[in-house]
Structure formats: C-alpha cells, structure tokens
Scaffold this motif. Structure first.
Motif, PDB file in Angstrom:
ATOM      1  N   ARG A   1       0.827  -1.212   0.000  1.00 51.36           N
ATOM      2  CA  ARG A   1       0.000   0.000   0.000  1.00 51.36           C
ATOM      3  C   ARG A   1       0.862   1.264   0.000  1.00 51.36           C
ATOM      4  NH1 ARG A   1      -2.439   1.219   5.578  1.00 51.36           N
ATOM      5  NH2 ARG A   1      -0.313   1.978   5.800  1.00 51.36           N
ATOM      6  N   ASP A   2       1.936   1.227   0.800  1.00 47.43           N
ATOM      7  CA  ASP A   2       2.826   2.381   0.929  1.00 47.43           C
ATOM      8  C   ASP A   2       3.942   2.388  -0.112  1.00 47.43           C
ATOM      9  OD1 ASP A   2       1.272   3.130   3.090  1.00 47.43           O
ATOM     10  OD2 ASP A   2       2.696   2.400   4.599  1.00 47.43           O
ATOM     11  N   GLU A   3       3.861   1.489  -1.077  1.00 46.79           N
ATOM     12  CA  GLU A   3       4.838   1.377  -2.164  1.00 46.79           C
ATOM     13  C   GLU A   3       6.264   1.194  -1.653  1.00 46.79           C
ATOM     14  OE1 GLU A   3       3.991   4.973  -4.321  1.00 46.79           O
ATOM     15  OE2 GLU A   3       2.279   4.051  -5.335  1.00 46.79           O
ATOM     16  N   HIS A   4       6.390   0.503  -0.526  1.00 45.23           N
ATOM     17  CA  HIS A   4       7.698   0.224   0.092  1.00 45.23           C
ATOM     18  C   HIS A   4       8.485   1.510   0.347  1.00 45.23           C
ATOM     19  CE1 HIS A   4       7.685  -4.217  -0.047  1.00 45.23           C
ATOM     20  NE2 HIS A   4       6.824  -4.014  -1.017  1.00 45.23           N
ATOM     21  N   ARG A   5       7.779   2.581   0.695  1.00 45.78           N
ATOM     22  CA  ARG A   5       8.408   3.869   1.004  1.00 45.78           C
ATOM     23  C   ARG A   5       8.087   4.266   2.435  1.00 45.78           C
ATOM     24  NH1 ARG A   5      12.414   4.381  -2.230  1.00 45.78           N
ATOM     25  NH2 ARG A   5      11.824   3.916  -4.356  1.00 45.78           N
ATOM     26  N   CYS A   6       9.087   4.806   3.121  1.00 40.68           N
ATOM     27  CA  CYS A   6       8.947   5.229   4.509  1.00 40.68           C
ATOM     28  C   CYS A   6       7.944   6.376   4.596  1.00 40.68           C
ATOM     29  CB  CYS A   6      10.309   5.665   5.048  1.00 40.68           C
ATOM     30  SG  CYS A   6      10.274   6.162   6.788  1.00 40.68           S
ATOM     31  N   ARG A   7       7.023   6.275   5.553  1.00 43.12           N
ATOM     32  CA  ARG A   7       5.973   7.277   5.744  1.00 43.12           C
ATOM     33  C   ARG A   7       6.229   8.193   6.937  1.00 43.12           C
ATOM     34  NH1 ARG A   7       3.995   7.414   0.950  1.00 43.12           N
ATOM     35  NH2 ARG A   7       2.934   5.533   0.298  1.00 43.12           N
ATOM     36  N   GLN A   8       7.378   8.063   7.574  1.00 45.07           N
ATOM     37  CA  GLN A   8       7.688   8.886   8.746  1.00 45.07           C
ATOM     38  C   GLN A   8       7.844  10.343   8.333  1.00 45.07           C
ATOM     39  OE1 GLN A   8       7.713   7.812  11.888  1.00 45.07           O
ATOM     40  NE2 GLN A   8       8.178   9.815  12.702  1.00 45.07           N
ATOM     41  N   ILE A   9       7.254  11.231   9.127  1.00 44.64           N
ATOM     42  CA  ILE A   9       7.371  12.664   8.851  1.00 44.64           C
ATOM     43  C   ILE A   9       8.468  13.229   9.737  1.00 44.64           C
ATOM     44  CG2 ILE A   9       6.192  14.888   8.929  1.00 44.64           C
ATOM     45  CD1 ILE A   9       3.580  13.325   8.382  1.00 44.64           C
ATOM     46  N   ASN A  10       9.480  13.829   9.113  1.00 44.28           N
ATOM     47  CA  ASN A  10      10.600  14.452   9.805  1.00 44.28           C
ATOM     48  C   ASN A  10      10.688  15.907   9.344  1.00 44.28           C
ATOM     49  OD1 ASN A  10      11.456  11.978  10.986  1.00 44.28           O
ATOM     50  ND2 ASN A  10      12.392  11.420   9.049  1.00 44.28           N
ATOM     51  N   GLU A  11      10.573  16.824  10.294  1.00 42.10           N
ATOM     52  CA  GLU A  11      10.650  18.257   9.987  1.00 42.10           C
ATOM     53  C   GLU A  11       9.660  18.655   8.895  1.00 42.10           C
ATOM     54  OE1 GLU A  11      14.740  19.275   9.285  1.00 42.10           O
ATOM     55  OE2 GLU A  11      15.388  18.307  11.132  1.00 42.10           O
ATOM     56  N   GLY A  12       8.458  18.104   8.965  1.00 46.69           N
ATOM     57  CA  GLY A  12       7.401  18.466   8.035  1.00 46.69           C
ATOM     58  C   GLY A  12       7.450  17.792   6.679  1.00 46.69           C
ATOM     59  N   LYS A  13       8.436  16.914   6.453  1.00 45.95           N
ATOM     60  CA  LYS A  13       8.559  16.215   5.172  1.00 45.95           C
ATOM     61  C   LYS A  13       8.499  14.712   5.390  1.00 45.95           C
ATOM     62  CE  LYS A  13      11.422  19.727   3.003  1.00 45.95           C
ATOM     63  NZ  LYS A  13      12.681  20.002   2.318  1.00 45.95           N
ATOM     64  N   VAL A  14       7.879  14.014   4.427  1.00 43.85           N
ATOM     65  CA  VAL A  14       7.829  12.550   4.486  1.00 43.85           C
ATOM     66  C   VAL A  14       9.182  12.005   4.050  1.00 43.85           C
ATOM     67  CG1 VAL A  14       6.667  10.486   3.620  1.00 43.85           C
ATOM     68  CG2 VAL A  14       5.355  12.570   4.019  1.00 43.85           C
ATOM     69  N   CYS A  15       9.712  11.046   4.776  1.00 45.76           N
ATOM     70  CA  CYS A  15      11.046  10.488   4.516  1.00 45.76           C
ATOM     71  C   CYS A  15      11.173   9.912   3.096  1.00 45.76           C
ATOM     72  CB  CYS A  15      11.362   9.421   5.561  1.00 45.76           C
ATOM     73  SG  CYS A  15      12.887   8.506   5.265  1.00 45.76           S
ATOM     74  N   ARG A  16      10.275   8.977   2.717  1.00 49.39           N
ATOM     75  CA  ARG A  16      10.218   8.359   1.391  1.00 49.39           C
ATOM     76  C   ARG A  16      11.380   7.419   1.054  1.00 49.39           C
ATOM     77  NH1 ARG A  16       6.016   7.698  -1.024  1.00 49.39           N
ATOM     78  NH2 ARG A  16       6.867   7.903  -3.090  1.00 49.39           N
ATOM     79  N   ARG A  17      12.291   7.134   2.012  1.00 44.88           N
ATOM     80  CA  ARG A  17      13.334   6.137   1.728  1.00 44.88           C
ATOM     81  C   ARG A  17      12.704   4.759   1.622  1.00 44.88           C
ATOM     82  NH1 ARG A  17      17.825   8.128   5.981  1.00 44.88           N
ATOM     83  NH2 ARG A  17      15.928   8.332   7.156  1.00 44.88           N
ATOM     84  N   ARG A  18      13.445   3.804   1.113  1.00 43.60           N
ATOM     85  CA  ARG A  18      12.965   2.423   0.969  1.00 43.60           C
ATOM     86  C   ARG A  18      12.606   1.873   2.342  1.00 43.60           C
ATOM     87  NH1 ARG A  18      11.054  -1.070  -2.406  1.00 43.60           N
ATOM     88  NH2 ARG A  18      11.775  -3.199  -2.237  1.00 43.60           N
ATOM     89  N   ALA A  19      11.385   1.386   2.477  1.00 36.89           N
ATOM     90  CA  ALA A  19      10.900   0.849   3.757  1.00 36.89           C
ATOM     91  C   ALA A  19      10.910  -0.671   3.718  1.00 36.89           C
ATOM     92  CB  ALA A  19       9.488   1.352   4.026  1.00 36.89           C
ATOM     93  N   ASN A  20      11.308  -1.256   4.843  1.00 38.76           N
ATOM     94  CA  ASN A  20      11.264  -2.716   4.964  1.00 38.76           C
ATOM     95  C   ASN A  20      10.675  -3.141   6.301  1.00 38.76           C
ATOM     96  OD1 ASN A  20      13.309  -1.976   6.655  1.00 38.76           O
ATOM     97  ND2 ASN A  20      14.816  -3.399   5.860  1.00 38.76           N
ATOM     98  N   GLN A  21      10.096  -2.182   7.024  1.00 39.03           N
ATOM     99  CA  GLN A  21       9.522  -2.480   8.327  1.00 39.03           C
ATOM    100  C   GLN A  21       8.126  -1.869   8.424  1.00 39.03           C
ATOM    101  OE1 GLN A  21      12.323  -1.504  11.440  1.00 39.03           O
ATOM    102  NE2 GLN A  21      14.039  -2.162  10.180  1.00 39.03           N
ATOM    103  N   VAL A  22       7.279  -2.495   9.223  1.00 32.84           N
ATOM    104  CA  VAL A  22       5.918  -1.998   9.445  1.00 32.84           C
ATOM    105  C   VAL A  22       5.762  -1.753  10.941  1.00 32.84           C
ATOM    106  CG1 VAL A  22       3.460  -2.568   9.328  1.00 32.84           C
ATOM    107  CG2 VAL A  22       4.970  -3.149   7.426  1.00 32.84           C
ATOM    108  N   ASP A  23       5.228  -0.578  11.280  1.00 32.35           N
ATOM    109  CA  ASP A  23       5.109  -0.185  12.676  1.00 32.35           C
ATOM    110  C   ASP A  23       3.725   0.393  12.943  1.00 32.35           C
ATOM    111  OD1 ASP A  23       6.230   0.271  15.303  1.00 32.35           O
ATOM    112  OD2 ASP A  23       6.249   2.397  14.815  1.00 32.35           O
ATOM    113  N   HIS A  24       3.324   0.337  14.200  1.00 33.73           N
ATOM    114  CA  HIS A  24       2.045   0.910  14.612  1.00 33.73           C
ATOM    115  C   HIS A  24       2.164   2.424  14.701  1.00 33.73           C
ATOM    116  CE1 HIS A  24       1.809  -3.264  15.948  1.00 33.73           C
ATOM    117  NE2 HIS A  24       0.489  -3.139  15.806  1.00 33.73           N
ATOM    118  N   ILE A  25       1.156   3.121  14.232  1.00 37.91           N
ATOM    119  CA  ILE A  25       1.125   4.575  14.342  1.00 37.91           C
ATOM    120  C   ILE A  25       0.816   4.949  15.786  1.00 37.91           C
ATOM    121  CG2 ILE A  25      -0.064   6.677  13.602  1.00 37.91           C
ATOM    122  CD1 ILE A  25      -0.550   5.167  10.879  1.00 37.91           C
ATOM    123  N   ARG A  26      -0.264   4.385  16.330  1.00 41.69           N
ATOM    124  CA  ARG A  26      -0.609   4.569  17.738  1.00 41.69           C
ATOM    125  C   ARG A  26      -0.209   3.305  18.487  1.00 41.69           C
ATOM    126  NH1 ARG A  26      -4.377   6.012  14.551  1.00 41.69           N
ATOM    127  NH2 ARG A  26      -5.622   4.134  14.834  1.00 41.69           N
TER     128      ARG A  26
END
Length: 98
Positions: free
Chosen positions: A28-53
């Motif tokens: 779903r996330d196209e294997h891209r990191c969804r973490q927001i750092n300093e107002g920008k989405v990281c978008r690096r290659r993701a290989n882990q899934v984590d809980h938001i809450r």
C-alpha cells in the motif's frame, strides 16, 4: 530470539496473519517510509511496518511502512517517553542502623 527481541513478548501479540498484513501495508505504501521528519515525508525504501498509535491495534489504518533508521528513531523516542520501571529493589538499611 536474539538482539532486541530477546525476552520480548511482542511477537506473541501479533495476529496469526501478520505476514499478510505486513506485506499488504508495505505494498500500500509502495515500500516507502511514511515517517514525517521536519514536516517532510522520509520516502526512503521501507522494509519495516510499525504501529502509528501504540498498542495492539493491527488494522492497516494504524500501520505504516518505515525505513530501519526512522523506525529506530521512533522506537527510541517512545522508549524514552515511557514511564520508568524500577529494575532493582531499593537498598535495605544496614541492620546496625535500624
């Protein structure tokens, strides 16, 4: 288990279909990191899934794909913010001082 999972029960709390859920979230996330750092989405290659809450809500809307670096930073922040648990018992008073 070795490393950071040693002694943890987190794996036991995952649903039986976790591998399928994990694969679906990464896709779903196209294997891209969804973490927001300093107002920008990281978008690096993701290989882990984590809980938001935090907690055991394993619904896809509470899961996000993260790169290893962002996941480590997020987990560290959460760990530092958690209440401290006393690991050692309080020192007993010397019998001669009672």
């Amino acid at each position: 288990m070795t490393g950071r999972w040693e002694g943890s029960t987190r794996r036991d709390e995952l649903p039986a279909d976790w591998p399928a859920i994990r694969a679906a979230v990464l896709a779903r996330d196209e294997h891209r990191c969804r973490q927001i750092n300093e107002g920008k989405v990281c978008r690096r290659r993701a290989n882990q899934v984590d809980h938001i809450r935090r907690g055991n809500d394993h619904r896809p809307e509470n899961l996000q794909s993260l790169c290893a670096e962002c996941h480590a930073i997020k987990s560290s922040r959460e760990g530092n913010a958690a209440p401290r648990v006393r690991r050692w018992r309080q020192a007993e008073r010397h019998p001669g001082l009672i």
